[in-house]
Enzyme design. Structure first.
Site, mmCIF file in Angstrom:
data_model
loop_
_atom_site.group_PDB
_atom_site.id
_atom_site.type_symbol
_atom_site.label_atom_id
_atom_site.label_comp_id
_atom_site.label_asym_id
_atom_site.label_seq_id
_atom_site.Cartn_x
_atom_site.Cartn_y
_atom_site.Cartn_z
ATOM 1 N N THR A 1 111.532 91.304 135.415
ATOM 2 C CA THR A 1 112.584 92.076 136.033
ATOM 3 C C THR A 1 112.174 93.470 136.417
ATOM 4 O OG1 THR A 1 113.117 92.755 133.829
ATOM 5 C CG2 THR A 1 114.476 91.050 134.773
ATOM 6 N N SER B 1 100.102 102.855 140.944
ATOM 7 C CA SER B 1 101.210 102.961 139.981
ATOM 8 C C SER B 1 101.847 101.629 139.746
ATOM 9 C CB SER B 1 102.241 103.985 140.440
ATOM 10 O OG SER B 1 103.200 103.421 141.267
ATOM 11 N N LYS C 1 115.022 96.422 140.281
ATOM 12 C CA LYS C 1 113.805 96.748 141.022
ATOM 13 C C LYS C 1 112.688 95.878 140.465
ATOM 14 C CE LYS C 1 110.602 98.865 140.447
ATOM 15 N NZ LYS C 1 109.171 98.508 140.104
ATOM 16 N N GLU D 1 105.313 91.203 146.097
ATOM 17 C CA GLU D 1 104.290 92.018 146.765
ATOM 18 C C GLU D 1 103.461 91.195 147.742
ATOM 19 O OE1 GLU D 1 103.664 95.572 143.491
ATOM 20 O OE2 GLU D 1 102.291 93.880 143.495
#
Lengths: 389, 389
Positions: free
Chosen positions: A182, A389, A171, A262
């Site tokens: 990572t 977050s 993830k 992102e």
């Protein structure tokens, strides 16, 4: 599929109410049923490393791990001794469930920094995940979903060697900088290999993959890569093939992180050739990959070579010796910078593909290196101005 | 006002058709009428430095400059020998106009990298600027307007010592990284000082100002800071006062760059105290200032201390020794991180002011340093995805 592709592993992913997203799977469990329990790990260099990193670094030090418990929805970083106690309690709960010792269980967390986890939810999630353990494709898929945060899709890999398999999940899409970019990664294999072999293969694999990608130059407090071997295939692999496959697995997962960076609209491959050393090539590639101005230009479909060479020019001459007047830059195959100056017109460059190739020739030697990054978009700012977050 | 505040200087700013913006003033001229012509300069460390940087570095090497010609609308960087010949021709034209030698004229350019200037326009602009030279406020203001690119406002300073004056102007709002984050700056004084005094004062002033701001981590190919003395006041200044005023002038101009950073909605002051050395404090401050994630959070009015400490944690321990468990972070006066963990709730922080103060105490020593940066906004991406210079 992911971690359950290799024989001897069961996995699960369940929703335990840790994530702020209602009903999202947020606890993953991976159990190595053996016969081996060899393991290797590499971790963030961040000095504010999270509690689970401190726990897992110690747990894997003896080269043995029987299970990995992972959660999204909270990083358990900068949480002091109370946070460390949470990681330990989580490991202990899993250990009791599988009949092992706490020190045989690695713990990984991802999410907001600076808050303790809702421990009751984590422990209940561990129990639910244990009850759901399976060795099928769905179980592997569930685990890869449970570790996602800003990721828009799960990232998995499966590779086959001569008689053995490698599977993996990762993830990560933000807070991704060279040096272990990572977030969280678990790779499994059913090959018969020692912990020493695993560690060597993992270090080499990480060096040319997770250490060569950069979404936003920000190093996480929680980066963890674990490689577990069950030996269930009974096959002792050819060492060269095994090392290559581990490197391929890392490269595939790293590439998927860049593909899901992102807000990214372009994946950017920066290849530096003609360097005096691999280190020199890497320093140049990383300098270009770190340029916000270039990353904005690419998001606007502008192959702005001035921003490429001005980034190259920040690398000190003692790190990467080259003559600026001999540098060439190709973008998507068009040589728009020749001998350090203007080449073909940049309007000739086709910027429609998602993947953008920047090929820099320093014309100073024979060494090369490749790094990957993403463009910088309005969406990246939006995600990181508003995400908590 | 700006450069004409000091006696002995004339200036002008004219439109010469170099800028893509119709009618924009794009050529500035500053002439030192003496009696002194002492000068000092500092320049970009970028290895792809522009032709005017190479020219001006040589011109100022003898400690004497009689005039500075500056243009926006084109950086004349990565333009090879043809670009260097343009800088030389520009200096020669100005020198002929004022009855000096080409080597007495510094040249500065800013704009798109990789293209030659429209030389006829530059030379015609030099002549028009010469014809317009004046020592009044308007002339100084015109010059400060002519060097603007993505700047939304001119940036000038004026300070008075005991019987002498210092004036200055700067342009810059993007491609601003530590190590001379200025783009172009001219500071003038009518004090009676030697070139050696000027150089020492300028280096010290730049070190605590332009070298401690960071808009986007990108180092320009054209950064130039020049300090010229006319001696027209007839006053030999107290050296300490003079050094302090030069540093104050640099600090004011650097602060104005941050205040006009591309797309910025917050100016961020990062103070690091309790360090073992100034270098350690500076390394920590710069690491925090370079965090895209933090800069996005601030644009979203989120005092995200997790992103502050995770950036701090990337500074190697040998560069900045400190214990992560003893670090405190205050944002706008609220201690939201205490002993490396959560402090008061971040909802207590008032993020409405444009200026955001991040105060980090490493609790490891007595040294401190302050750096400034901007937040990272949609508007920054917009400007740099769509702007072609």
């Amino acid at each position: 599929m992911s971690v359950t592709f290799a024989q001897g592993f069961r996995a699960a992913g369940v929703a335990a109410g840790i994530s702020a997203v209602e009903g999202k799977k947020d606890v993953a469990l991976v159990v190595n049923d053996g016969p081996l329990d060899a393991a290797a790990g590499v971790f963030t260099f961040n000095r504010f490393c999270a509690a689970p990193v401190r726990w897992s670094r110690k747990a894997v030090a003896d080269g043995r791990i029987k299970a990995v418990i992972l959660n999204s929805g909270g990083a358990n970083a900068c949480t002091g001794e109370a946070g460390y106690a949470q990681s330990e309690a989580t490991a202990k709960t899993v250990a009791d469930l599988i009949g092992a010792k706490a020190g045989d269980v690695a713990v990984c967390s991802t999410g907001l920094i600076g808050e303790l986890l809702p421990l009751d939810n984590v422990l209940a999630g561990a129990k639910a995940a244990h009850a759901a353990l399976a060795d099928d494709d769905q179980a592997g898929a569930d685990a890869s979903h449970a570790i996602m945060t800003t990721d828009t899709k799960p990232k998995t890999v499966r590779l086959e060697g001569a008689g053995y398999r490698i599977g993996g999940m990762v993830k990560g899409s933000g807070m991704i900088a060279p040096q272990l970019a990572t977030m969280l990664c678990v790779i499994t294999t059913d090959a018969v290999v020692s912990a020493g072999q695993l560690q060597a293969a993992l270090l080499a694999g990480v060096d040319t993959s997770f250490n060569r990608i950069d979404v936003d130059g920000c190093m996480s407090t929680n980066d963890t890569v674990l490689l577990l071997a069950s030996g269930a295939s009974g096959v002792e692999p050819d060492p060269d093939e095994f090392n290559r496959l581990v490197a391929d697995a890392c490269a595939s997962l790293a590439r998927q992180i860049i593909g899901d960076g992102e807000g990214a609209s372009h994946d950017i491959r920066i290849s530096v050739t003609g360097a005096t050393s691999e280190e020199a090539a890497l320093a140049c590639g990383r300098a270009v990959a770190a340029s916000n101005l270039l990353k904005c230009a690419i998001s606007g479909n502008d192959p702005n070579w001035g921003r490429i060479v001005s980034s190259l020019g920040t690398v000190p001459a003692d790190v990467a010796p080259y003559d600026p007047d001999k540098v060439t830059v190709d973008v998507n195959g068009v040589r728009i910078c020749e001998n350090g100056g203007a080449g073909r017109d940049r309007s000739e460059v086709d910027m429609t593909p998602r993947e953008v190739h920047i090929d820099i020739d320093l014309n100073a030697g024979d060494a090369q290196a490749t790094v990957w990054t993403d463009d910088l978009t309005h969406e990246y700012v939006h995600i990181n101005a508003d995400y908590e977050s």
